[in-house]
Design a protein around this motif. Structure first.
Motif, PDB file in Angstrom:
ATOM      1  N   GLY A 114       0.812  -1.205   0.000  1.00 38.23           N
ATOM      2  CA  GLY A 114       0.000   0.000   0.000  1.00 38.23           C
ATOM      3  C   GLY A 114       0.848   1.258   0.000  1.00 38.23           C
ATOM      4  N   GLN A 115       0.169   2.401   0.089  1.00 35.45           N
ATOM      5  CA  GLN A 115       0.836   3.703   0.050  1.00 35.45           C
ATOM      6  C   GLN A 115       1.480   4.005   1.395  1.00 35.45           C
ATOM      7  OE1 GLN A 115       1.404   6.119  -2.109  1.00 35.45           O
ATOM      8  NE2 GLN A 115      -0.006   5.936  -3.810  1.00 35.45           N
ATOM      9  N   ALA A 116       2.672   3.470   1.638  1.00 39.82           N
ATOM     10  CA  ALA A 116       3.393   3.725   2.872  1.00 39.82           C
ATOM     11  C   ALA A 116       4.883   3.826   2.555  1.00 39.82           C
ATOM     12  CB  ALA A 116       3.120   2.633   3.900  1.00 39.82           C
ATOM     13  N   GLY A 117       5.647   4.301   3.540  1.00 40.20           N
ATOM     14  CA  GLY A 117       7.044   4.604   3.279  1.00 40.20           C
ATOM     15  C   GLY A 117       7.884   3.423   2.840  1.00 40.20           C
ATOM     16  N   ALA A 118       7.802   2.311   3.562  1.00 43.38           N
ATOM     17  CA  ALA A 118       8.619   1.148   3.215  1.00 43.38           C
ATOM     18  C   ALA A 118       8.278   0.634   1.823  1.00 43.38           C
ATOM     19  CB  ALA A 118       8.428   0.042   4.250  1.00 43.38           C
ATOM     20  N   GLU A 119       6.995   0.614   1.510  1.00 42.23           N
ATOM     21  CA  GLU A 119       6.557   0.115   0.215  1.00 42.23           C
ATOM     22  C   GLU A 119       7.078   0.989  -0.924  1.00 42.23           C
ATOM     23  OE1 GLU A 119       3.643  -1.402   3.271  1.00 42.23           O
ATOM     24  OE2 GLU A 119       4.908   0.339   2.951  1.00 42.23           O
ATOM     25  N   LYS A 120       7.027   2.306  -0.734  1.00 42.57           N
ATOM     26  CA  LYS A 120       7.524   3.200  -1.787  1.00 42.57           C
ATOM     27  C   LYS A 120       9.043   3.090  -1.916  1.00 42.57           C
ATOM     28  CE  LYS A 120       5.303   7.063  -0.444  1.00 42.57           C
ATOM     29  NZ  LYS A 120       4.802   8.450  -0.525  1.00 42.57           N
ATOM     30  N   ALA A 121       9.721   2.897  -0.792  1.00 47.69           N
ATOM     31  CA  ALA A 121      11.182   2.729  -0.836  1.00 47.69           C
ATOM     32  C   ALA A 121      11.562   1.432  -1.537  1.00 47.69           C
ATOM     33  CB  ALA A 121      11.750   2.761   0.585  1.00 47.69           C
ATOM     34  N   LEU A 122      10.752   0.382  -1.363  1.00 52.69           N
ATOM     35  CA  LEU A 122      11.009  -0.881  -2.063  1.00 52.69           C
ATOM     36  C   LEU A 122      10.943  -0.675  -3.567  1.00 52.69           C
ATOM     37  CD1 LEU A 122      11.330  -3.931  -2.372  1.00 52.69           C
ATOM     38  CD2 LEU A 122       8.871  -4.167  -1.985  1.00 52.69           C
ATOM     39  N   LEU A 123       9.938   0.052  -4.036  1.00 53.83           N
ATOM     40  CA  LEU A 123       9.827   0.304  -5.471  1.00 53.83           C
ATOM     41  C   LEU A 123      11.062   1.014  -6.004  1.00 53.83           C
ATOM     42  CD1 LEU A 123       6.916  -0.666  -5.086  1.00 53.83           C
ATOM     43  CD2 LEU A 123       6.146   1.260  -6.449  1.00 53.83           C
ATOM     44  N   GLU A 124      11.589   1.946  -5.235  1.00 50.74           N
ATOM     45  CA  GLU A 124      12.802   2.652  -5.658  1.00 50.74           C
ATOM     46  C   GLU A 124      13.996   1.709  -5.726  1.00 50.74           C
ATOM     47  OE1 GLU A 124      13.343   5.679  -6.841  1.00 50.74           O
ATOM     48  OE2 GLU A 124      11.174   5.977  -6.762  1.00 50.74           O
ATOM     49  N   LEU A 125      14.112   0.806  -4.749  1.00 48.15           N
ATOM     50  CA  LEU A 125      15.228  -0.142  -4.754  1.00 48.15           C
ATOM     51  C   LEU A 125      15.149  -1.068  -5.960  1.00 48.15           C
ATOM     52  CD1 LEU A 125      17.687  -1.492  -3.507  1.00 48.15           C
ATOM     53  CD2 LEU A 125      16.143  -2.773  -1.988  1.00 48.15           C
ATOM     54  N   MET A 126      13.961  -1.532  -6.273  1.00 51.24           N
ATOM     55  CA  MET A 126      13.803  -2.447  -7.411  1.00 51.24           C
ATOM     56  C   MET A 126      14.263  -1.835  -8.729  1.00 51.24           C
ATOM     57  SD  MET A 126      10.140  -4.289  -6.753  1.00 51.24           S
ATOM     58  CE  MET A 126      10.016  -5.780  -5.762  1.00 51.24           C
ATOM     59  N   LYS A 127      14.119  -0.526  -8.841  1.00 52.09           N
ATOM     60  CA  LYS A 127      14.499   0.153 -10.081  1.00 52.09           C
ATOM     61  C   LYS A 127      15.993   0.032 -10.381  1.00 52.09           C
ATOM     62  CE  LYS A 127      10.789   3.598  -9.719  1.00 52.09           C
ATOM     63  NZ  LYS A 127      10.492   5.035  -9.475  1.00 52.09           N
ATOM     64  N   HIS A 128      16.773  -0.311  -9.374  1.00 51.53           N
ATOM     65  CA  HIS A 128      18.224  -0.396  -9.559  1.00 51.53           C
ATOM     66  C   HIS A 128      18.678  -1.792  -9.986  1.00 51.53           C
ATOM     67  CE1 HIS A 128      19.150   3.636  -7.975  1.00 51.53           C
ATOM     68  NE2 HIS A 128      18.100   3.442  -7.217  1.00 51.53           N
ATOM     69  N   PHE A 129      17.737  -2.726 -10.111  1.00 46.43           N
ATOM     70  CA  PHE A 129      18.077  -4.070 -10.586  1.00 46.43           C
ATOM     71  C   PHE A 129      17.792  -4.151 -12.076  1.00 46.43           C
ATOM     72  CE2 PHE A 129      17.953  -4.724  -6.120  1.00 46.43           C
ATOM     73  CZ  PHE A 129      18.721  -5.867  -5.853  1.00 46.43           C
ATOM     74  N   SER A 130      18.845  -4.113 -12.854  1.00 49.51           N
ATOM     75  CA  SER A 130      18.700  -4.113 -14.310  1.00 49.51           C
ATOM     76  C   SER A 130      18.093  -5.426 -14.791  1.00 49.51           C
ATOM     77  CB  SER A 130      20.064  -3.919 -14.966  1.00 49.51           C
ATOM     78  OG  SER A 130      19.981  -4.185 -16.356  1.00 49.51           O
ATOM     79  N   PRO A 131      17.057  -5.350 -15.641  1.00 49.41           N
ATOM     80  CA  PRO A 131      16.454  -6.579 -16.177  1.00 49.41           C
ATOM     81  C   PRO A 131      17.402  -7.338 -17.102  1.00 49.41           C
ATOM     82  CG  PRO A 131      15.527  -4.637 -17.251  1.00 49.41           C
ATOM     83  CD  PRO A 131      16.361  -4.134 -16.110  1.00 49.41           C
ATOM     84  N   ASP A 132      18.495  -6.709 -17.511  1.00 52.54           N
ATOM     85  CA  ASP A 132      19.489  -7.394 -18.331  1.00 52.54           C
ATOM     86  C   ASP A 132      20.364  -8.329 -17.502  1.00 52.54           C
ATOM     87  OD1 ASP A 132      18.623  -6.032 -20.606  1.00 52.54           O
ATOM     88  OD2 ASP A 132      19.950  -4.329 -20.181  1.00 52.54           O
ATOM     89  N   GLU A 133      20.414  -8.077 -16.192  1.00 50.38           N
ATOM     90  CA  GLU A 133      21.276  -8.869 -15.318  1.00 50.38           C
ATOM     91  C   GLU A 133      20.510  -9.681 -14.274  1.00 50.38           C
ATOM     92  OE1 GLU A 133      24.788  -6.758 -13.766  1.00 50.38           O
ATOM     93  OE2 GLU A 133      24.051  -5.020 -14.882  1.00 50.38           O
ATOM     94  N   TYR A 134      19.274  -9.231 -13.962  1.00 48.44           N
ATOM     95  CA  TYR A 134      18.537  -9.857 -12.866  1.00 48.44           C
ATOM     96  C   TYR A 134      17.117 -10.225 -13.284  1.00 48.44           C
ATOM     97  CZ  TYR A 134      22.308  -7.895 -10.054  1.00 48.44           C
ATOM     98  OH  TYR A 134      23.537  -7.569  -9.543  1.00 48.44           O
ATOM     99  N   GLU A 135      16.692 -11.383 -12.828  1.00 44.63           N
ATOM    100  CA  GLU A 135      15.293 -11.774 -12.933  1.00 44.63           C
ATOM    101  C   GLU A 135      14.669 -11.482 -11.567  1.00 44.63           C
ATOM    102  OE1 GLU A 135      13.141 -15.984 -12.885  1.00 44.63           O
ATOM    103  OE2 GLU A 135      14.308 -15.653 -14.736  1.00 44.63           O
ATOM    104  N   VAL A 136      13.883 -10.414 -11.501  1.00 45.89           N
ATOM    105  CA  VAL A 136      13.369  -9.919 -10.217  1.00 45.89           C
ATOM    106  C   VAL A 136      11.922 -10.363 -10.018  1.00 45.89           C
ATOM    107  CG1 VAL A 136      12.942  -7.884  -8.784  1.00 45.89           C
ATOM    108  CG2 VAL A 136      14.880  -7.907 -10.372  1.00 45.89           C
TER     109      VAL A 136
END
Length: 403
Positions: free
Chosen positions: A12-34
């Motif tokens: 949901g719309q909360a701090g940890a959840e939004k921070a998780l989305l930001e972290l995921m953006k740093h995992f390149s789909p060329d190198e990682y299956e997330v």
């Protein structure tokens, strides 16, 4: 291609959840299956996931966990899970022990008693992962520890461990087995290590990730306050829960109004205390002065348009709302509690006070009467830059280590 699994309780719309989305953006789909597994299968931020993230939930609801409809769905999900895989029966003795302990300490969270049941009644993946990440305490931490196979496992703590009511008994000492434990602030780290001192060597601070440029961009989009009002606007963003101490904020607003200050206090957030808070507001005749706005898909125009941002809470891990307010140049007032102390330097880039209606109201009155001071606080806060690179490297360093 390395396989990475993230697990979180809800989305949901909360701090940890939004921070998780930001972290995921740093995992390149060329190198990682997330992949992502949401333990309770619910939350509206599912629509904001990077498109390359694979959601493992088969039955998912995008209803907000804080809305009336969403809370009903969530309760139904939890009830059904109580009777799946024998999880309730298996954990019943532990629940009774934890219940007795919570009553002795006079600190009891029913949700914390049920996290182990929610973990044990969930779907389990057959996949083996290079890295598994429990992105929040409670259910996600138990699930990754007990039910996920991975070469490396890390977990994140977003709250003051002791203040939030967690114990080793509830955790069944699961943190001892994690390869890395990240806390969102130094105070969260100290609180956790006071309970798990043997984890010191693998515990590090990892600050919540935010995209400051994107926040500033969204703040300029249409939206924000829709009422016609020419007095001071006070803003708070956060869930309507006991942790956020809104009953003190309502009493503080009553004092501000009686002091003759023309101001309105707006709250963006939802939660289980909405009805009781509205009753308190109505009882004090503050219907036009303390306004529960609910949630907003884009809260940032509200920050930009307010005169003062107030975050008077009982405890925090590290508040994303404070980071967002500072990013947008708000004058910020916080309560003197864990988490908040690390984010605001009193008298430099914001103000701090005790958590009482008298202290909060007096500080609000002082700040609203001093335009120059508010402007200085906002300017100093806005120029601070958040460097995410150092923290992000910590994640990739662990997953690249040999097992």
């Amino acid at each position: 291609m390395k396989k990475v699994l993230f697990v979180i309780n809800t989305l949901g719309q909360a701090g940890a959840e939004k921070a998780l989305l930001e972290l995921m953006k740093h995992f390149s789909p060329d190198e990682y299956e997330v992949s992502l597994y949401v333990l309770l299968g619910q939350g509206e931020l599912i629509h904001d996931l990077p498109r390359y993230v694979k959601v493992l939930n088969k039955d998912y609801s995008d209803a907000s966990v804080l809305s009336g409809k969403g809370k009903k769905i969530l309760k139904q999900r939890v009830f059904r899970r109580l009777f799946q895989k024998g999880a309730l029966l298996k954990n019943f003795p532990g629940i009774l022990c934890a219940l007795a302990g919570g009553l002795r300490r006079k600190k009891l969270g029913i949700d914390k008693l049920l996290w182990r049941v929610m973990s044990d009644s969930a779907w389990y993946p057959d996949e083996h992962y290079d890295l598994a990440v429990a992105y929040i305490e409670g259910g996600a931490a138990y699930y990754v520890h007990d039910h996920v196979r991975a070469d490396k496992k890390m977990t994140f703590l977003h709250v003051d461990y002791r203040q939030a009511g967690y114990t080793r008994q509830l955790d069944q000492d699961c943190y001892i087995d994690y390869d890395k434990i990240f806390t969102v602030s130094s105070e969260v780290s100290r609180s956790f290590l006071s309970v798990y001192p043997e984890c010191k060597g693998k515990t590090e601070v990892f600050h919540n990730l935010i995209d400051q440029e994107e926040i500033r961009r969204k703040a300029m989009l249409p939206g924000g306050f829709s009422d016609i009002y020419d007095g001071f606007r006070i803003l708070t963003v956060g869930r309507l829960t006991s942790q956020k101490a809104y009953e003190i904020a309502v009493d503080a607003m009553y004092k501000v109004k009686n002091a003759g200050v023309r101001a309105r206090w707006y709250v963006l957030g939802e939660g289980e205390l909405r009805n009781s808070l509205q009753a308190q507001i109505d009882g004090l005749g503050l219907q036009d002065d303390f306004i529960l706005l609910g949630t907003a898909a884009n809260p940032y125009p509200y920050y930009r348009q307010c005169d003062l941002y107030v975050h008077a809470t009982r405890f925090e891990g590290k508040s994303l709302a404070i980071q967002e307010a500072k990013t947008l140049g708000c004058a910020v007032l916080v309560s003197n509690c864990s988490g908040n102390r690390e984010q605001v330097t009193d008298g430099v880039d914001g103000a701090m006070c005790a958590l009482s209606a008298e202290a909060v109201s007096q500080k609000i009155i002082d700040l609203l009467s001093d335009n120059e001071k508010r402007h200085q606080y906002g300017e100093r806060a806005a120029v601070s830059r958040i460097n995410n690179d150092v923290d992000i490297r910590k994640v990739f360093e662990l997953q690249s280590e040999k097992g």
